[in-house]
Design a protein around this motif. Structure first.
Motif: not given
Length: 74
Positions: A33-35, A41-45
């Motif tokens: 899952p995307v916790n 982290h995905l937002e940052t990258l």
């Protein structure tokens, strides 16, 4: 896929997320899952809002549960 647009390999992207390539593969295949932490982290990258990732995960979870319920009622 966002990785292709950004010309990132799975190994490079996994390293940037500080996870193993196998973990990224599980994430991409719906087995992990995307916790909240991963969403941050995905937002940052990628510059894609954390809320987007959380909504996608929630929609996926609901679809899976609806499918299970449908299977039980048939």
């Amino acid at each position: 896929m966002e990785m292709m647009v950004r010309n990132l390999t799975k190994n490079d992207f996994a390293a940037q997320l500080n996870i193993k390539p196998s973990q990224l593969n599980e994430l991409l295949n719906g087995k992990r899952p995307v916790n909240a932490s991963m969403a941050l982290h995905l937002e940052t990258l990628l510059g894609i809002d954390t809320e987007f990732w959380m909504r996608i995960q929630s929609a996926y979870d609901l679809a899976i549960e609806r499918q299970k319920l449908k299977t039980l009622t048939v």
